[in-house]
Design a protein around this motif. Structure first.
Motif, PDB file in Angstrom:
ATOM      1  N   LEU A  34      68.876  42.526  60.588  1.00  0.00           N
ATOM      2  CA  LEU A  34      68.965  43.768  61.343  1.00  0.00           C
ATOM      3  C   LEU A  34      69.189  44.962  60.425  1.00  0.00           C
ATOM      4  O   LEU A  34      68.456  45.962  60.485  1.00  0.00           O
ATOM      5  N   LEU A  35      70.181  44.864  59.542  1.00  0.00           N
ATOM      6  CA  LEU A  35      70.488  45.983  58.644  1.00  0.00           C
ATOM      7  C   LEU A  35      69.350  46.251  57.665  1.00  0.00           C
ATOM      8  O   LEU A  35      68.985  47.399  57.413  1.00  0.00           O
ATOM      9  N   GLY A  36      68.774  45.179  57.116  1.00  0.00           N
ATOM     10  CA  GLY A  36      67.721  45.347  56.116  1.00  0.00           C
ATOM     11  C   GLY A  36      66.486  46.002  56.670  1.00  0.00           C
ATOM     12  O   GLY A  36      65.912  46.902  56.038  1.00  0.00           O
ATOM     13  N   ASN A  37      66.069  45.622  57.860  1.00  0.00           N
ATOM     14  CA  ASN A  37      64.834  46.181  58.416  1.00  0.00           C
ATOM     15  C   ASN A  37      65.033  47.577  58.988  1.00  0.00           C
ATOM     16  O   ASN A  37      64.131  48.414  58.901  1.00  0.00           O
ATOM     17  N   VAL A  38      66.205  47.858  59.560  1.00  0.00           N
ATOM     18  CA  VAL A  38      66.496  49.232  60.002  1.00  0.00           C
ATOM     19  C   VAL A  38      66.531  50.162  58.797  1.00  0.00           C
ATOM     20  O   VAL A  38      65.984  51.269  58.826  1.00  0.00           O
ATOM     21  N   LEU A  39      67.164  49.710  57.718  1.00  0.00           N
ATOM     22  CA  LEU A  39      67.224  50.513  56.495  1.00  0.00           C
ATOM     23  C   LEU A  39      65.832  50.708  55.902  1.00  0.00           C
ATOM     24  O   LEU A  39      65.501  51.808  55.425  1.00  0.00           O
ATOM     25  N   ALA A  40      65.016  49.668  55.935  1.00  0.00           N
ATOM     26  CA  ALA A  40      63.657  49.783  55.406  1.00  0.00           C
ATOM     27  C   ALA A  40      62.854  50.812  56.190  1.00  0.00           C
ATOM     28  O   ALA A  40      62.146  51.640  55.602  1.00  0.00           O
ATOM     29  N   LEU A  41      62.946  50.781  57.513  1.00  0.00           N
ATOM     30  CA  LEU A  41      62.229  51.764  58.330  1.00  0.00           C
ATOM     31  C   LEU A  41      62.714  53.175  58.043  1.00  0.00           C
ATOM     32  O   LEU A  41      61.918  54.125  58.000  1.00  0.00           O
ATOM     33  N   TRP A  42      64.020  53.335  57.841  1.00  0.00           N
ATOM     34  CA  TRP A  42      64.564  54.666  57.535  1.00  0.00           C
ATOM     35  C   TRP A  42      64.052  55.184  56.191  1.00  0.00           C
ATOM     36  O   TRP A  42      63.611  56.328  56.083  1.00  0.00           O
ATOM     37  N   VAL A  43      64.085  54.327  55.167  1.00  0.00           N
ATOM     38  CA  VAL A  43      63.637  54.748  53.832  1.00  0.00           C
ATOM     39  C   VAL A  43      62.147  55.043  53.827  1.00  0.00           C
ATOM     40  O   VAL A  43      61.705  56.093  53.339  1.00  0.00           O
ATOM     41  N   PHE A  44      61.353  54.140  54.389  1.00  0.00           N
ATOM     42  CA  PHE A  44      59.910  54.340  54.384  1.00  0.00           C
ATOM     43  C   PHE A  44      59.513  55.557  55.211  1.00  0.00           C
ATOM     44  O   PHE A  44      58.631  56.322  54.827  1.00  0.00           O
ATOM     45  N   GLY A  45      60.152  55.753  56.354  1.00  0.00           N
ATOM     46  CA  GLY A  45      59.754  56.836  57.239  1.00  0.00           C
ATOM     47  C   GLY A  45      60.209  58.205  56.799  1.00  0.00           C
ATOM     48  O   GLY A  45      59.511  59.192  57.003  1.00  0.00           O
ATOM     49  N   VAL A  46      61.387  58.296  56.148  1.00  0.00           N
ATOM     50  CA  VAL A  46      61.960  59.600  55.830  1.00  0.00           C
ATOM     51  C   VAL A  46      61.663  60.030  54.406  1.00  0.00           C
ATOM     52  O   VAL A  46      61.373  61.200  54.154  1.00  0.00           O
ATOM     53  N   TYR A  47      61.706  59.083  53.471  1.00  0.00           N
ATOM     54  CA  TYR A  47      61.697  59.469  52.068  1.00  0.00           C
ATOM     55  C   TYR A  47      60.363  59.289  51.355  1.00  0.00           C
ATOM     56  O   TYR A  47      60.071  60.028  50.423  1.00  0.00           O
ATOM     57  N   ILE A  48      59.573  58.303  51.707  1.00  0.00           N
ATOM     58  CA  ILE A  48      58.374  58.054  50.897  1.00  0.00           C
ATOM     59  C   ILE A  48      57.118  58.071  51.747  1.00  0.00           C
ATOM     60  O   ILE A  48      56.236  57.246  51.594  1.00  0.00           O
ATOM     61  N   ARG A  49      57.037  59.042  52.643  1.00  0.00           N
ATOM     62  CA  ARG A  49      55.798  59.202  53.413  1.00  0.00           C
ATOM     63  C   ARG A  49      54.621  59.569  52.516  1.00  0.00           C
ATOM     64  O   ARG A  49      53.477  59.287  52.837  1.00  0.00           O
ATOM     65  N   GLU A  50      54.951  60.264  51.406  1.00  0.00           N
ATOM     66  CA  GLU A  50      53.872  60.783  50.575  1.00  0.00           C
ATOM     67  C   GLU A  50      53.209  59.715  49.724  1.00  0.00           C
ATOM     68  O   GLU A  50      52.103  59.919  49.226  1.00  0.00           O
ATOM     69  N   THR A  51      53.852  58.557  49.507  1.00  0.00           N
ATOM     70  CA  THR A  51      53.259  57.549  48.650  1.00  0.00           C
ATOM     71  C   THR A  51      52.166  56.784  49.392  1.00  0.00           C
ATOM     72  O   THR A  51      52.151  56.733  50.613  1.00  0.00           O
ATOM     73  N   LYS A  52      51.272  56.209  48.650  1.00  0.00           N
ATOM     74  CA  LYS A  52      50.145  55.503  49.259  1.00  0.00           C
ATOM     75  C   LYS A  52      50.183  54.005  48.957  1.00  0.00           C
ATOM     76  O   LYS A  52      49.206  53.306  49.145  1.00  0.00           O
ATOM     77  N   LYS A  53      51.317  53.498  48.509  1.00  0.00           N
ATOM     78  CA  LYS A  53      51.404  52.113  48.072  1.00  0.00           C
ATOM     79  C   LYS A  53      51.656  51.163  49.243  1.00  0.00           C
ATOM     80  O   LYS A  53      52.693  50.517  49.325  1.00  0.00           O
ATOM     81  N   ALA A  54      50.746  51.111  50.166  1.00  0.00           N
ATOM     82  CA  ALA A  54      50.795  50.146  51.278  1.00  0.00           C
ATOM     83  C   ALA A  54      52.018  50.325  52.155  1.00  0.00           C
ATOM     84  O   ALA A  54      52.457  49.384  52.811  1.00  0.00           O
ATOM     85  N   VAL A  55      52.598  51.553  52.196  1.00  0.00           N
ATOM     86  CA  VAL A  55      53.810  51.771  52.969  1.00  0.00           C
ATOM     87  C   VAL A  55      53.550  51.610  54.461  1.00  0.00           C
ATOM     88  O   VAL A  55      54.413  51.133  55.206  1.00  0.00           O
ATOM     89  N   VAL A  56      52.373  51.998  54.935  1.00  0.00           N
ATOM     90  CA  VAL A  56      52.054  51.864  56.358  1.00  0.00           C
ATOM     91  C   VAL A  56      52.168  50.400  56.783  1.00  0.00           C
ATOM     92  O   VAL A  56      52.729  50.080  57.846  1.00  0.00           O
ATOM     93  N   PHE A  57      51.663  49.496  55.948  1.00  0.00           N
ATOM     94  CA  PHE A  57      51.728  48.077  56.278  1.00  0.00           C
ATOM     95  C   PHE A  57      53.149  47.544  56.169  1.00  0.00           C
ATOM     96  O   PHE A  57      53.566  46.698  56.972  1.00  0.00           O
ATOM     97  N   MET A  58      53.926  48.036  55.198  1.00  0.00           N
ATOM     98  CA  MET A  58      55.304  47.583  55.069  1.00  0.00           C
ATOM     99  C   MET A  58      56.155  48.065  56.234  1.00  0.00           C
ATOM    100  O   MET A  58      57.063  47.361  56.683  1.00  0.00           O
ATOM    101  N   MET A  59      55.878  49.266  56.733  1.00  0.00           N
ATOM    102  CA  MET A  59      56.604  49.749  57.907  1.00  0.00           C
ATOM    103  C   MET A  59      56.307  48.886  59.124  1.00  0.00           C
ATOM    104  O   MET A  59      57.215  48.536  59.891  1.00  0.00           O
ATOM    105  N   ASN A  60      55.063  48.512  59.325  1.00  0.00           N
ATOM    106  CA  ASN A  60      54.713  47.638  60.446  1.00  0.00           C
ATOM    107  C   ASN A  60      55.289  46.233  60.255  1.00  0.00           C
ATOM    108  O   ASN A  60      55.676  45.580  61.236  1.00  0.00           O
TER     109      ASN A  60
END
Length: 349
Positions: A34-60
Motif C-alpha cells: 500500500l505505502l510503496g504504490n501510493v508513494l510511487a503514484l505520488w512521485v511519478f505523477g507530481v515530480y517526473i511528468r517531464e521524463t519519457k522513461k516509460a513512466v506512463v506504464f509504471m504509473m499504470n
C-alpha cells in the motif's frame, strides 16, 4: 471437474494450510504494498511528468498493484475467520481483481521493458505523439486484460456453500469464497483451450518479449548502432530496469504458470497418482502467494532502477518554475521594473 478424489488427500488439513498461508503472506505484503504504490503514484505523477522513461506504464503498473492491495484486507478477514459475510458480489469482485492485477502487471511490465529498450536503441523516434500513443496502449491494455480475465469469475459458481458443523471441517456454517468456490460444469475441450490461451497470451509470449528486450539492451553495451544512445551509464540503468522486469516475471509469475495447469489437472481428477496430486495441491498455494508478491516488489524495482525516483524521493526538489518565481520575488521592485523595460527595448530592437 469440480471435485477432488477425497481418498487421495486430507481436505481439512489442506484447507487449514491454505488459510494459514494466505493470511500470513497477505498480512505481510499489505503495508509495504500500500505505502510503496501510493508513494510511487505520488512521485511519478507530481515530480517526473517531464521524463519519457516509460513512466506512463509504471504509473499504470502501480495502479494495478494498488487495486490488488486494496482487496487484501477482505481476503485476510476471510482466511482468519473462515467465512465470507460480505455477499457474493463483493466476493466475485475481489476474486476478479486478483487476476486483473496479475495480468495487468504482466502487460505493463512488458511495455516498460519494450519502451526502455526502444529509448536506448532508437531514442530519436520517441516524440510527444508517441507519448499520446503510450496512453492509448495503456487504455487498450486495461480493456484487453479486463475482458480476458472474465472467464475466471464466470467459471465459478457464487452460490453460498454450507458446511456441516463438525470437528472434521475447518469451516462452520458460512459462505466460501475465492478458489474454494465450486467450478461451473464445462467441457474438457473448452477448459483446455482457455488454459492454453491463458498460458500463451498471459505468460509465455510476454516472457519472450521481456527476455528479448533484456538481450537487446545488454547487446547495446557492447555495440554502437546508428541512432543509439552512447551514454553507457544510461544503458546500464536501462538494463537494470529490463532485468528487474525479467526477475519479477521469473520469481512471481513463472512458478504460478507452471503449477496452474497441473492444479487444474489435479482438481479435475485427471491425475491418478495420489502422491503427485497431493504435492501439486499443496504447492500451488505457494506459487499463488509468490504471484501476489509483485505488488510489493514493483515499488522496490522503481527505487533501485529509476534514477529520478531515487533522487527525488531521497531529496525532494523544487520544480523549476517555482524556483524561478521564488528568485523573482526576491528582486526589489525597482530592479524588476528596470529588467522589464530592458526586455521591452530588446524585443523592439
Amino acid at each position: 471437474m469440480n471435485f477432488v478424489n477425497q481418498s487421495c488427500e486430507n481436505s481439512e488439513g489442506l484447507q487449514r494450510y491454505q488459510h494459514y498461508l494466505y493470511a500470513v503472506v497477505y498480512s505481510v505484503i499489505l503495508a509495504p504494498g500500500l505505502l510503496g504504490n501510493v508513494l510511487a503514484l505520488w512521485v511519478f505523477g507530481v515530480y517526473i511528468r517531464e521524463t519519457k522513461k516509460a513512466v506512463v506504464f509504471m504509473m499504470n503498473l502501480a495502479v494495478a498493484d494498488l487495486l490488488q492491495v486494496l482487496s487484501l484486507p477482505l481476503r485476510i478477514y476471510y482466511y482468519l475467520n473462515n467465512t465470507w459475510p460480505f455477499g457474493n458480489f463483493l466476493c466475485m469482485i475481489c476474486f476478479y481483481l486478483k487476476y486483473v492485477n496479475m495480468y495487468a502487471s504482466i502487460y505493463f511490465l512488458v511495455w516498460v521493458s519494450v519502451r526502455r529498450c526502444q529509448l536506448i536503441m532508437r531514442p530519436l523516434t520517441y516524440s510527444s505523439s508517441r507519448r499520446k500513443g503510450d496512453m492509448c496502449i495503456c487504455g487498450f491494455g486495461w480493456l484487453f486484460v479486463c475482458l480476458g480475465c472474465l472467464p475466471f469469475p464466470l467459471l465459478r459458481n457464487p452460490v453460498a456453500a454450507q458446511y456441516i458443523n463438525s470437528s472434521d471441517q475447518l469451516l462452520t456454517s458460512g459462505q466460501v469464497c475465492f478458489s474454494e468456490l465450486p467450478l461451473r460444469p464445462v467441457s474438457a475441450p473448452v477448459a483446455l483451450s482457455l488454459l492454453i490461451l491463458a498460458e500463451m497470451m498471459g505468460f509465455i509470449i510476454p516472457l519472450i518479449l521481456v527476455l528479448a528486450c533484456a538481450c537487446l539492451t545488454a547487446g547495446s553495451l557492447r555495440e554502437l548502432t546508428d541512432g543509439a544512445i552512447h551514454d553507457r551509464g544510461e544503458k546500464r540503468r536501462a538494463l537494470r530496469m529490463v532485468l528487474s522486469c525479467a526477475a519479477v516475471f521469473l520469481v512471481c509469475f513463472a512458478p504460478y504458470h507452471v503449477t496452474m495447469p497441473l492444479d487444474f489437472l489435479a482438481k479435475a481428477n485427471v491425475l491418478t497418482n495420489c502422491d503427485l496430486r497431493n504435492k501439486i495441491l499443496w504447492c500451488h498455494p505457494i506459487t499463488l502467494c509468490l504471484a501476489s508478491l509483485n505488488c510489493s516488489l514493483d515499488p522496490i524495482m522503481y527505487y533501485f532502477t529509476t534514477n529520478e525516483f531515487k533522487r527525488r524521493l531521497s531529496k525532494p526538489e523544487i520544480p523549476e518554475g517555482r524556483t524561478v518565481n521564488r528568485q523573482q520575488s526576491c528582486i526589489p521592485r525597482g530592479e524588476k521594473a528596470e529588467d522589464n523595460n530592458t526586455a521591452v527595448l530588446l524585443k523592439d530592437q
